[in-house]
Motif scaffolding. Structure first.
Motif, mmCIF file in Angstrom:
data_model
loop_
_atom_site.group_PDB
_atom_site.id
_atom_site.type_symbol
_atom_site.label_atom_id
_atom_site.label_comp_id
_atom_site.label_asym_id
_atom_site.label_seq_id
_atom_site.Cartn_x
_atom_site.Cartn_y
_atom_site.Cartn_z
ATOM 1 N N ILE A 164 -2.349 2.752 -18.155
ATOM 2 C CA ILE A 164 -1.554 1.658 -18.397
ATOM 3 C C ILE A 164 -2.357 0.664 -17.552
ATOM 4 O O ILE A 164 -2.631 -0.383 -17.872
ATOM 5 N N PHE A 165 -2.802 0.966 -16.281
ATOM 6 C CA PHE A 165 -3.448 0.053 -15.065
ATOM 7 C C PHE A 165 -4.770 -0.426 -15.755
ATOM 8 O O PHE A 165 -5.146 -1.748 -15.796
ATOM 9 N N LEU A 166 -5.600 0.642 -16.253
ATOM 10 C CA LEU A 166 -6.799 -0.017 -16.967
ATOM 11 C C LEU A 166 -6.570 -0.770 -18.148
ATOM 12 O O LEU A 166 -7.507 -1.606 -18.411
ATOM 13 N N ALA A 167 -5.564 -0.643 -18.921
ATOM 14 C CA ALA A 167 -5.239 -1.457 -20.216
ATOM 15 C C ALA A 167 -4.956 -2.886 -19.681
ATOM 16 O O ALA A 167 -5.282 -3.873 -20.245
ATOM 17 N N ALA A 168 -4.078 -2.819 -18.683
ATOM 18 C CA ALA A 168 -3.802 -4.180 -18.094
ATOM 19 C C ALA A 168 -4.964 -5.019 -17.364
ATOM 20 O O ALA A 168 -4.963 -5.896 -17.707
ATOM 21 N N ALA A 169 -5.774 -4.035 -16.730
ATOM 22 C CA ALA A 169 -6.907 -4.815 -15.981
ATOM 23 C C ALA A 169 -7.890 -5.434 -17.257
ATOM 24 O O ALA A 169 -8.296 -6.414 -17.258
ATOM 25 N N GLU A 170 -8.018 -4.559 -18.342
ATOM 26 C CA GLU A 170 -8.982 -4.911 -19.502
ATOM 27 C C GLU A 170 -8.140 -6.181 -20.080
ATOM 28 O O GLU A 170 -8.991 -6.934 -20.474
ATOM 29 N N TRP A 171 -6.881 -6.107 -20.320
ATOM 30 C CA TRP A 171 -6.112 -7.495 -21.144
ATOM 31 C C TRP A 171 -6.465 -8.558 -20.216
ATOM 32 O O TRP A 171 -6.902 -9.769 -20.479
ATOM 33 N N CYS A 172 -6.356 -8.400 -18.738
ATOM 34 C CA CYS A 172 -6.351 -9.502 -17.685
ATOM 35 C C CYS A 172 -7.799 -10.024 -17.965
ATOM 36 O O CYS A 172 -7.988 -11.395 -18.016
#
Length: 189
Positions: free
Chosen positions: A55-63
């Motif tokens: 979830i964190f990596l997906a949020a980081a990528e989105w950001c």
């Protein structure tokens, strides 16, 4: 009531995760808080993502991807100083309207540093790859000039830090940034 597709629900989880991780960081944010913000159960969250790290990596990528898109859209068809000012103005607007994106960026760097110290290189590899796409997005409109790109990114990071620390725009710590901007805009520069 309209049902969301799994992809739409996934996107809503990512946006909620950005807000939660921006506020609490990786270690200070629970998956329960993210699920609650989205309005789903934790088990459903784990059907969309295998775990908190994903979830964190997906949020980081989105950001990072939204920042890349912001710079790319702002600089489209522009070069040099015009591109620099367009990207700076677009980013300033984004962080004023969506401060969680700025805070998420800072949390990403903290998470990478902590993970690297623990021997976990997955965070770092993913964030560094996104950061290099960001670098390239800025680098090309600035004429592929390493010094200009470095300066732009350095000022951006300084601005991120000053905003995150809550310095008001009229505080003396901003003088060097404003002065530098005026010098670059001066005739003959």
């Amino acid at each position: 009531m309209v049902r969301m597709s799994a992809e739409e629900r996934r996107e809503s989880v990512i946006r909620a995760a950005v807000k939660e991780f921006a506020r609490g960081g990786y270690h200070g944010t629970s998956t329960e808080a993210i699920a609650k913000r989205v309005g789903v159960s934790q088990p459903y969250l784990f059907r969309l993502f295998p775990g908190k790290k994903a979830i964190f990596l997906a949020a980081a990528e989105w950001c990072m991807e939204t920042t890349i898109r912001t710079f790319g859209d702002a600089s489209k068809g522009l070069e040099g100083e015009e591109a620099l000012h367009a990207m700076a103005n677009a980013y300033t607007q984004v962080i004023a309207e969506q401060p969680e994106r700025l805070l998420m960026q800072l949390q990403m760097y903290i998470a990478v540093g902590a993970a690297e110290q623990e021997g976990d290189h997955e965070f770092g590899e993913a964030v560094r790859a996104s950061w290099m796409r960001l670098w390239d997005t800025v680098h090309l409109p600035l004429g592929a000039d390493v010094e200009e790109t470095t300066t732009f990114m350095a000022y951006g990071m300084l601005i991120n830090c000053l905003i995150a620390m809550g310095f008001p725009s009229d505080h003396r710590v901003w003088e060097g940034i404003y002065e530098s901007s005026r010098r670059k805009d001066a005739p003959g520069k």
